[in-house]
Write a protein that holds these residues in place. Sequence first.
Motif, mmCIF file in Angstrom:
data_model
loop_
_atom_site.group_PDB
_atom_site.id
_atom_site.type_symbol
_atom_site.label_atom_id
_atom_site.label_comp_id
_atom_site.label_asym_id
_atom_site.label_seq_id
_atom_site.Cartn_x
_atom_site.Cartn_y
_atom_site.Cartn_z
ATOM 1 N N GLN A 1 10.098 2.175 -13.838
ATOM 2 C CA GLN A 1 11.406 1.553 -13.735
ATOM 3 C C GLN A 1 12.042 1.869 -12.379
ATOM 4 O O GLN A 1 11.998 3.006 -11.911
ATOM 5 N N ASP A 2 12.635 0.840 -11.759
ATOM 6 C CA ASP A 2 13.315 0.972 -10.468
ATOM 7 C C ASP A 2 12.375 1.466 -9.358
ATOM 8 O O ASP A 2 12.816 2.178 -8.438
ATOM 9 N N ASP A 3 11.117 1.121 -9.429
ATOM 10 C CA ASP A 3 10.154 1.522 -8.401
ATOM 11 C C ASP A 3 10.417 0.717 -7.126
ATOM 12 O O ASP A 3 10.346 -0.511 -7.125
ATOM 13 N N ALA A 4 10.732 1.425 -6.023
ATOM 14 C CA ALA A 4 11.000 0.743 -4.752
ATOM 15 C C ALA A 4 9.717 0.292 -4.073
ATOM 16 O O ALA A 4 9.760 -0.500 -3.133
ATOM 17 N N GLY A 5 8.596 0.811 -4.520
ATOM 18 C CA GLY A 5 7.319 0.354 -3.984
ATOM 19 C C GLY A 5 6.634 1.352 -3.079
ATOM 20 O O GLY A 5 7.088 2.482 -2.876
ATOM 21 N N GLY A 6 5.511 0.922 -2.518
ATOM 22 C CA GLY A 6 4.723 1.778 -1.640
ATOM 23 C C GLY A 6 3.632 0.975 -0.961
ATOM 24 O O GLY A 6 3.539 -0.247 -1.126
ATOM 25 N N GLY B 1 -14.406 -6.179 5.912
ATOM 26 C CA GLY B 1 -15.471 -5.294 5.484
ATOM 27 C C GLY B 1 -15.021 -3.847 5.425
ATOM 28 O O GLY B 1 -13.892 -3.500 5.799
ATOM 29 N N TYR B 2 -15.912 -2.998 4.959
ATOM 30 C CA TYR B 2 -15.586 -1.590 4.788
ATOM 31 C C TYR B 2 -15.274 -0.948 6.139
ATOM 32 O O TYR B 2 -16.020 -1.079 7.097
ATOM 33 N N GLY B 3 -14.148 -0.250 6.222
ATOM 34 C CA GLY B 3 -13.732 0.405 7.456
ATOM 35 C C GLY B 3 -12.771 -0.409 8.289
ATOM 36 O O GLY B 3 -12.097 0.141 9.157
ATOM 37 N N ALA B 4 -12.682 -1.704 8.067
ATOM 38 C CA ALA B 4 -11.731 -2.537 8.809
ATOM 39 C C ALA B 4 -10.316 -2.287 8.279
ATOM 40 O O ALA B 4 -10.125 -1.907 7.126
ATOM 41 N N SER B 5 -9.324 -2.507 9.125
ATOM 42 C CA SER B 5 -7.939 -2.224 8.761
ATOM 43 C C SER B 5 -7.413 -3.220 7.734
ATOM 44 O O SER B 5 -7.769 -4.401 7.744
ATOM 45 N N SER B 6 -6.554 -2.725 6.878
ATOM 46 C CA SER B 6 -5.842 -3.582 5.928
ATOM 47 C C SER B 6 -4.605 -2.825 5.463
ATOM 48 O O SER B 6 -4.602 -1.596 5.402
ATOM 49 N N ILE B 7 -3.567 -3.553 5.157
ATOM 50 C CA ILE B 7 -2.357 -2.952 4.599
ATOM 51 C C ILE B 7 -1.849 -3.830 3.465
ATOM 52 O O ILE B 7 -1.945 -5.056 3.514
ATOM 53 N N GLU B 8 -1.321 -3.171 2.462
ATOM 54 C CA GLU B 8 -0.730 -3.862 1.311
ATOM 55 C C GLU B 8 0.521 -3.119 0.913
ATOM 56 O O GLU B 8 0.530 -1.887 0.864
ATOM 57 N N GLN B 9 1.586 -3.842 0.655
ATOM 58 C CA GLN B 9 2.804 -3.248 0.131
ATOM 59 C C GLN B 9 3.245 -4.033 -1.091
ATOM 60 O O GLN B 9 3.225 -5.272 -1.093
ATOM 61 N N VAL B 10 3.626 -3.302 -2.120
ATOM 62 C CA VAL B 10 4.154 -3.898 -3.351
ATOM 63 C C VAL B 10 5.521 -3.276 -3.599
ATOM 64 O O VAL B 10 5.647 -2.048 -3.634
ATOM 65 N N GLU B 11 6.551 -4.123 -3.728
ATOM 66 C CA GLU B 11 7.936 -3.661 -3.875
ATOM 67 C C GLU B 11 8.558 -4.288 -5.119
ATOM 68 O O GLU B 11 9.227 -5.332 -5.031
ATOM 69 N N PRO B 12 8.346 -3.683 -6.278
ATOM 70 C CA PRO B 12 8.874 -4.260 -7.520
ATOM 71 C C PRO B 12 10.386 -4.462 -7.507
ATOM 72 O O PRO B 12 10.889 -5.483 -8.008
ATOM 73 N N ALA C 1 12.230 -5.215 -5.121
ATOM 74 C CA ALA C 1 12.584 -6.358 -4.274
ATOM 75 C C ALA C 1 11.860 -7.623 -4.706
ATOM 76 O O ALA C 1 11.995 -8.664 -4.054
ATOM 77 N N ASN C 2 11.086 -7.541 -5.774
ATOM 78 C CA ASN C 2 10.352 -8.690 -6.319
ATOM 79 C C ASN C 2 9.413 -9.327 -5.292
ATOM 80 O O ASN C 2 9.358 -10.553 -5.170
ATOM 81 N N ARG C 3 8.670 -8.501 -4.551
ATOM 82 C CA ARG C 3 7.778 -9.069 -3.545
ATOM 83 C C ARG C 3 6.560 -8.170 -3.313
ATOM 84 O O ARG C 3 6.571 -6.988 -3.645
ATOM 85 N N PHE C 4 5.560 -8.773 -2.736
ATOM 86 C CA PHE C 4 4.376 -8.045 -2.310
ATOM 87 C C PHE C 4 3.859 -8.671 -1.023
ATOM 88 O O PHE C 4 4.237 -9.798 -0.652
ATOM 89 N N CYS C 5 2.986 -7.963 -0.329
ATOM 90 C CA CYS C 5 2.354 -8.514 0.873
ATOM 91 C C CYS C 5 1.012 -7.829 1.077
ATOM 92 O O CYS C 5 0.837 -6.662 0.723
ATOM 93 N N LEU C 6 0.096 -8.580 1.610
ATOM 94 C CA LEU C 6 -1.233 -8.048 1.890
ATOM 95 C C LEU C 6 -1.749 -8.685 3.166
ATOM 96 O O LEU C 6 -1.662 -9.908 3.339
ATOM 97 N N ARG C 7 -2.260 -7.866 4.072
ATOM 98 C CA ARG C 7 -2.885 -8.376 5.294
ATOM 99 C C ARG C 7 -4.192 -7.629 5.524
ATOM 100 O O ARG C 7 -4.241 -6.405 5.473
ATOM 101 N N CYS C 8 -5.243 -8.387 5.803
ATOM 102 C CA CYS C 8 -6.559 -7.825 6.097
ATOM 103 C C CYS C 8 -6.925 -8.165 7.535
ATOM 104 O O CYS C 8 -6.818 -9.317 7.948
#
Length: 244
Positions: free
Chosen positions: A170-175, A191-202, A204-211
């Motif tokens: 409940q009320d998780d700001a995300g990570g 592929g394995y070792g390449a950069s990627s970032i993902e953020q999930v913000e419950p 704020a009702n949003r998520f994002c992922l970039r590979c």
Amino acid sequence: MLVVAGRSTNRYQDLAVDTIPPNQRHNETLATRTSLQSKKPHRSPKKGTKQVARLQRRFYVASNSIAPTRHPRVNAAPTPQPPGPSSVSTTVHITSASDFTLLLPSRDGEYISEAKSDATAYCTNGSGCQNTFPAGFVTGATISEASDGSYIQASKITGCLDPGKFQFAQDDAGGQMDVRFPNGAKCTFGGYGASSIEQVEPSANRFCLRCCASANDQVNCNSHNDKAGCPVAVPGIYDFDGPD
């Protein structure tokens, strides 16, 4: 009567007659002067107090100096590598707005910030992965890709994630999840070792992922924006008029 003349009171009168011949006078003077100089005792040149102090300092430094320690050359720090081998349960992918994967907490009520060690992959229905998003969880998504092929991203839009459809705390700001968290995480795009970032913000009702296509890409996949939120970490569209 014998009269004896008195001695002259002029004491210089005996020197009135020069007994040195004129042609030898100069040479005789030089010879006499040279012989006198040779008989003078040797005297060391006087040293001032400043010069003595300077010599003492030089002697002290020379006798007490220590050779400088030479340290071996340290090579630049290696590029951080993922902490473990890749796993199907920690592999994400982006194919289209209706076919992608996110890493989410695997336990009920677990904060995303605490799920970096045990997050698992969830994907859209029909993507073929073991876990699928609950119905109604994804309410909108858009895909964009770099013209040079350096990255691909799926951006979750504000208001397009229903946190009530998942087991978030409940009320998780995300990570943030990235190539190092959870263990063995990777994106099939780079592929394995390449950069990627993902953020999930419950909250704020949003998520994002970039590979990204390459390892340690801190330009396109800047992992240091973990507290900045999706609009900074993965710029994109975060507003939809309604469900996709």
